[in-house]
Design a protein around this motif. Structure first.
Motif, PDB file in Angstrom:
ATOM      1  N   PHE A 286       0.825  -1.210   0.000  1.00 38.69           N
ATOM      2  CA  PHE A 286       0.000   0.000   0.000  1.00 38.69           C
ATOM      3  C   PHE A 286       0.859   1.260   0.000  1.00 38.69           C
ATOM      4  N   GLN A 287       2.082   1.161  -0.566  1.00 38.89           N
ATOM      5  CA  GLN A 287       3.013   2.279  -0.614  1.00 38.89           C
ATOM      6  C   GLN A 287       3.370   2.790   0.786  1.00 38.89           C
ATOM      7  N   THR A 288       3.346   1.883   1.764  1.00 36.68           N
ATOM      8  CA  THR A 288       3.803   2.204   3.117  1.00 36.68           C
ATOM      9  C   THR A 288       5.203   1.631   3.275  1.00 36.68           C
ATOM     10  N   ASN A 289       5.720   1.641   4.496  1.00 33.88           N
ATOM     11  CA  ASN A 289       7.060   1.100   4.737  1.00 33.88           C
ATOM     12  C   ASN A 289       7.057  -0.386   5.070  1.00 33.88           C
ATOM     13  N   LEU A 290       5.882  -1.051   5.018  1.00 38.58           N
ATOM     14  CA  LEU A 290       5.805  -2.477   5.324  1.00 38.58           C
ATOM     15  C   LEU A 290       6.432  -3.293   4.201  1.00 38.58           C
ATOM     16  N   SER A 291       7.413  -4.116   4.540  1.00 37.56           N
ATOM     17  CA  SER A 291       8.099  -4.964   3.568  1.00 37.56           C
ATOM     18  C   SER A 291       8.244  -6.370   4.140  1.00 37.56           C
ATOM     19  N   VAL A 292       8.243  -7.365   3.249  1.00 40.41           N
ATOM     20  CA  VAL A 292       8.355  -8.769   3.656  1.00 40.41           C
ATOM     21  C   VAL A 292       9.331  -9.469   2.725  1.00 40.41           C
ATOM     22  N   ASN A 293      10.111 -10.388   3.290  1.00 39.92           N
ATOM     23  CA  ASN A 293      11.054 -11.179   2.507  1.00 39.92           C
ATOM     24  C   ASN A 293      10.796 -12.655   2.779  1.00 39.92           C
ATOM     25  N   PHE A 294      10.452 -13.420   1.734  1.00 38.11           N
ATOM     26  CA  PHE A 294      10.200 -14.851   1.854  1.00 38.11           C
ATOM     27  C   PHE A 294      11.360 -15.635   1.234  1.00 38.11           C
ATOM     28  N   GLN A 295      11.724 -16.734   1.898  1.00 38.89           N
ATOM     29  CA  GLN A 295      12.716 -17.663   1.350  1.00 38.89           C
ATOM     30  C   GLN A 295      12.172 -19.083   1.442  1.00 38.89           C
ATOM     31  N   ASN A 296      12.401 -19.873   0.394  1.00 34.96           N
ATOM     32  CA  ASN A 296      11.954 -21.265   0.344  1.00 34.96           C
ATOM     33  C   ASN A 296      13.123 -22.162  -0.038  1.00 34.96           C
ATOM     34  N   PHE A 297      13.254 -23.279   0.673  1.00 33.32           N
ATOM     35  CA  PHE A 297      14.284 -24.279   0.398  1.00 33.32           C
ATOM     36  C   PHE A 297      13.577 -25.627   0.230  1.00 33.32           C
ATOM     37  N   GLU A 298      13.642 -26.193  -0.953  1.00 35.16           N
ATOM     38  CA  GLU A 298      12.936 -27.446  -1.250  1.00 35.16           C
ATOM     39  C   GLU A 298      13.893 -28.543  -1.701  1.00 35.16           C
ATOM     40  N   GLY A 299      13.794 -29.696  -1.059  1.00 32.81           N
ATOM     41  CA  GLY A 299      14.448 -30.902  -1.541  1.00 32.81           C
ATOM     42  C   GLY A 299      13.389 -31.868  -2.023  1.00 32.81           C
ATOM     43  N   ASN A 300      13.560 -32.458  -3.200  1.00 33.24           N
ATOM     44  CA  ASN A 300      12.540 -33.354  -3.739  1.00 33.24           C
ATOM     45  C   ASN A 300      13.157 -34.596  -4.352  1.00 33.24           C
ATOM     46  N   PHE A 301      12.326 -35.623  -4.522  1.00 37.42           N
ATOM     47  CA  PHE A 301      12.813 -36.915  -5.006  1.00 37.42           C
ATOM     48  C   PHE A 301      11.687 -37.624  -5.746  1.00 37.42           C
ATOM     49  N   ARG A 302      12.026 -38.266  -6.868  1.00 30.41           N
ATOM     50  CA  ARG A 302      11.083 -39.104  -7.621  1.00 30.41           C
ATOM     51  C   ARG A 302      11.731 -40.445  -7.906  1.00 30.41           C
ATOM     52  N   TYR A 303      10.895 -41.491  -7.867  1.00 32.46           N
ATOM     53  CA  TYR A 303      11.431 -42.826  -8.125  1.00 32.46           C
ATOM     54  C   TYR A 303      10.404 -43.650  -8.884  1.00 32.46           C
ATOM     55  N   ALA A 304      10.796 -44.163 -10.053  1.00 31.63           N
ATOM     56  CA  ALA A 304       9.923 -45.033 -10.843  1.00 31.63           C
ATOM     57  C   ALA A 304      10.070 -46.452 -10.312  1.00 31.63           C
ATOM     58  N   LEU A 305       9.153 -46.839  -9.443  1.00 34.05           N
ATOM     59  CA  LEU A 305       9.223 -48.168  -8.830  1.00 34.05           C
ATOM     60  C   LEU A 305       9.063 -49.261  -9.867  1.00 34.05           C
ATOM     61  N   THR A 306       8.153 -49.068 -10.807  1.00 32.52           N
ATOM     62  CA  THR A 306       7.957 -49.935 -11.967  1.00 32.52           C
ATOM     63  C   THR A 306       7.662 -49.013 -13.147  1.00 32.52           C
ATOM     64  N   PRO A 307       7.537 -49.553 -14.364  1.00 31.67           N
ATOM     65  CA  PRO A 307       7.185 -48.684 -15.493  1.00 31.67           C
ATOM     66  C   PRO A 307       5.850 -47.961 -15.333  1.00 31.67           C
ATOM     67  N   VAL A 308       4.976 -48.426 -14.423  1.00 32.54           N
ATOM     68  CA  VAL A 308       3.662 -47.790 -14.280  1.00 32.54           C
ATOM     69  C   VAL A 308       3.432 -47.196 -12.890  1.00 32.54           C
ATOM     70  N   VAL A 309       4.356 -47.372 -11.964  1.00 33.29           N
ATOM     71  CA  VAL A 309       4.204 -46.847 -10.603  1.00 33.29           C
ATOM     72  C   VAL A 309       5.315 -45.846 -10.317  1.00 33.29           C
ATOM     73  N   GLU A 310       4.936 -44.634  -9.953  1.00 37.19           N
ATOM     74  CA  GLU A 310       5.894 -43.564  -9.658  1.00 37.19           C
ATOM     75  C   GLU A 310       5.642 -43.049  -8.245  1.00 37.19           C
ATOM     76  N   LEU A 311       6.715 -42.907  -7.459  1.00 41.93           N
ATOM     77  CA  LEU A 311       6.650 -42.361  -6.115  1.00 41.93           C
ATOM     78  C   LEU A 311       7.392 -41.027  -6.092  1.00 41.93           C
ATOM     79  N   SER A 312       6.883 -40.053  -5.344  1.00 43.22           N
ATOM     80  CA  SER A 312       7.545 -38.755  -5.263  1.00 43.22           C
ATOM     81  C   SER A 312       7.307 -38.147  -3.891  1.00 43.22           C
TER      82      SER A 312
END
Length: 393
Positions: A286-312
């Motif tokens: 709103f053009q005031t002095n209010l400011s915010v800083n967000f940080q995100n840290f993501e670790g992810n993993f995917r694994y094809a257990l079989t040709p038709v089953v995927e885990l994530s």
């Protein structure tokens, strides 16, 4: 004479057929529907938390349909267009009440040698280059895997209107892109404009991505918002609710929102491991002095257990700080998904997310709120789970 006319007409029909053979229009889409459970949803301001069982659309990916076309102009040049609409399968409504093609709408030219230049409503560099490295930006995680409030837009919560976009061809694994969204306002060139850029590089099992997005505005209240500008979606209004208790679009009621992100994926055998970092600085609400800083840290993993089953699965740690008082709240979120493919087009899934927020001092960001859930939790924790069916056409 008649024979000459008939021959000429036949030649014209043949040439017309050849021209049409060099053009194509494709109807495509994705339908995602299922049953969703959420814990601790509030029912009204100050109300207690209740479990919520729902039929929902788009637990992983937003349901959509679209038209994609191309015309061969010769010399490796094509005219291209995309018109794409998002909708809610459970009630048939548009996801945006005032837009038919609310997800994408653009036209342009594309060259194998020089890249593509397009104009219209389009995605930014965070979506194009960093989103594919985060599970929220893929079919392996989606909506509920997003970082708090989808502040970095990796889940494509909003698109850029009035935009001119360039995407380079592939230079031995390197791709570049840039976008500029006009405010379309006389005397207000910077009032609700956007610009973005990014790159990706793929080499062997490695996939790297970087993106940057900046929004700016001079509006002080929702009534003063330039509604014809670059960003007019209200899908990220949840953050503003938490900070200002009023539903207004994110970024466009601040002087500036600067978001950058980077990520990497590494593939080995049937598995893919990844890490993504993003930061969003929002200055002068709103053009005031209010400011915010967000940080995100993501670790992810995917694994094809079989040709038709995927885990994530993914773990995300997020924190917010600024000069609004209340210290630094932070979030921990764990998300997981299992997917079974009946075919290339049809699959079923189960997925879930758990989020806990640890508020500090008097911060208004004191309750959990998983992205895509209707209402925030009445406490500092929230659980969401869904089982659904997806079909692509």
């Amino acid at each position: 004479m008649n024979k000459l006319l008939i021959t000429g007409a036949a030649t014209a029909i043949t040439l017309t057929g050849a021209a049409y053979a060099q053009s194509s229009v494709t109807l495509y889409g994705l339908i995602d529907a299922g049953l969703n459970y959420t814990s601790n949803e509030i029912t009204a301001t100050g109300g207690g938390g209740h479990s919520n069982w729902q039929m929902t659309s788009g637990a992983i990916q937003d349901s959509r349909w679209g038209l994609r076309g191309a015309e061969d102009l010769g010399a490796g040049l094509k005219a291209v267009f995309v018109l794409e609409n998002g909708f809610e399968l459970n009630n048939g409504q548009y996801t945006s009440s005032n837009r038919l093609f609310n997800r994408q709408a653009y036209v342009g030219v594309s060259s194998r040698e020089y890249g593509a230049l397009t104009l219209g409503r389009q995605t930014d560099g965070m979506v194009d280059f960093v989103g594919p490295l985060s599970l929220t930006g893929t079919e392996f995680g989606g909506t509920h895997f997003a970082h708090p409030f989808d502040i970095d837009n990796l889940n494509d919560s909003f698109q850029i209107n009035n935009s001119v976009k360039y995407m380079s061809p592939d230079f031995a694994g390197l791709k570049l892109g840039a976008l500029y969204g006009f405010s379309n306002q006389a005397g207000g060139f910077a009032n609700n404009r956007a610009y973005s850029f990014g790159l990706s590089y793929i080499r062997g099992p490695w996939n790297f991505g970087f993106g940057y997005l900046q929004l700016s505005s001079s509006a002080r209240t929702p009534a003063q918002l330039n509604a014809n500008g670059a960003v007019t979606d209200t899908t990220a209004a949840s953050l503003q609710n938490a900070l200002l208790t009023s539903a207004v679009p994110i970024g466009v009621l601040a002087d500036k929102q600067r978001t950058l992100g980077a990520g990497v994926n590494y593939s080995f055998g049937p598995a893919v491991a990844g890490f993504v970092y993003s930061q969003s600085k929002i200055t002068q609400f709103f053009q005031t002095n209010l400011s915010v800083n967000f940080q995100n840290f993501e670790g992810n993993f995917r694994y094809a257990l079989t040709p038709v089953v995927e885990l994530s699965g993914a773990y995300t740690y997020s924190r917010a700080g600024g000069n609004g008082g209340g210290g630094i709240p932070h979030w921990n979120q764990v998300s997981a998904m299992a997917d079974y493919r009946f075919s290339r087009r049809t699959d079923v899934y189960i997925q879930g997310a758990w989020q806990r927020v640890s508020p500090s001092g008097t911060s208004p960001l004191g309750v959990a709120w998983i992205n895509g859930v209707s209402n925030p939790s009445s406490t500092t924790t929230q659980v969401q789970a869904a089982a659904g069916l997806r079909h692509r056409f």
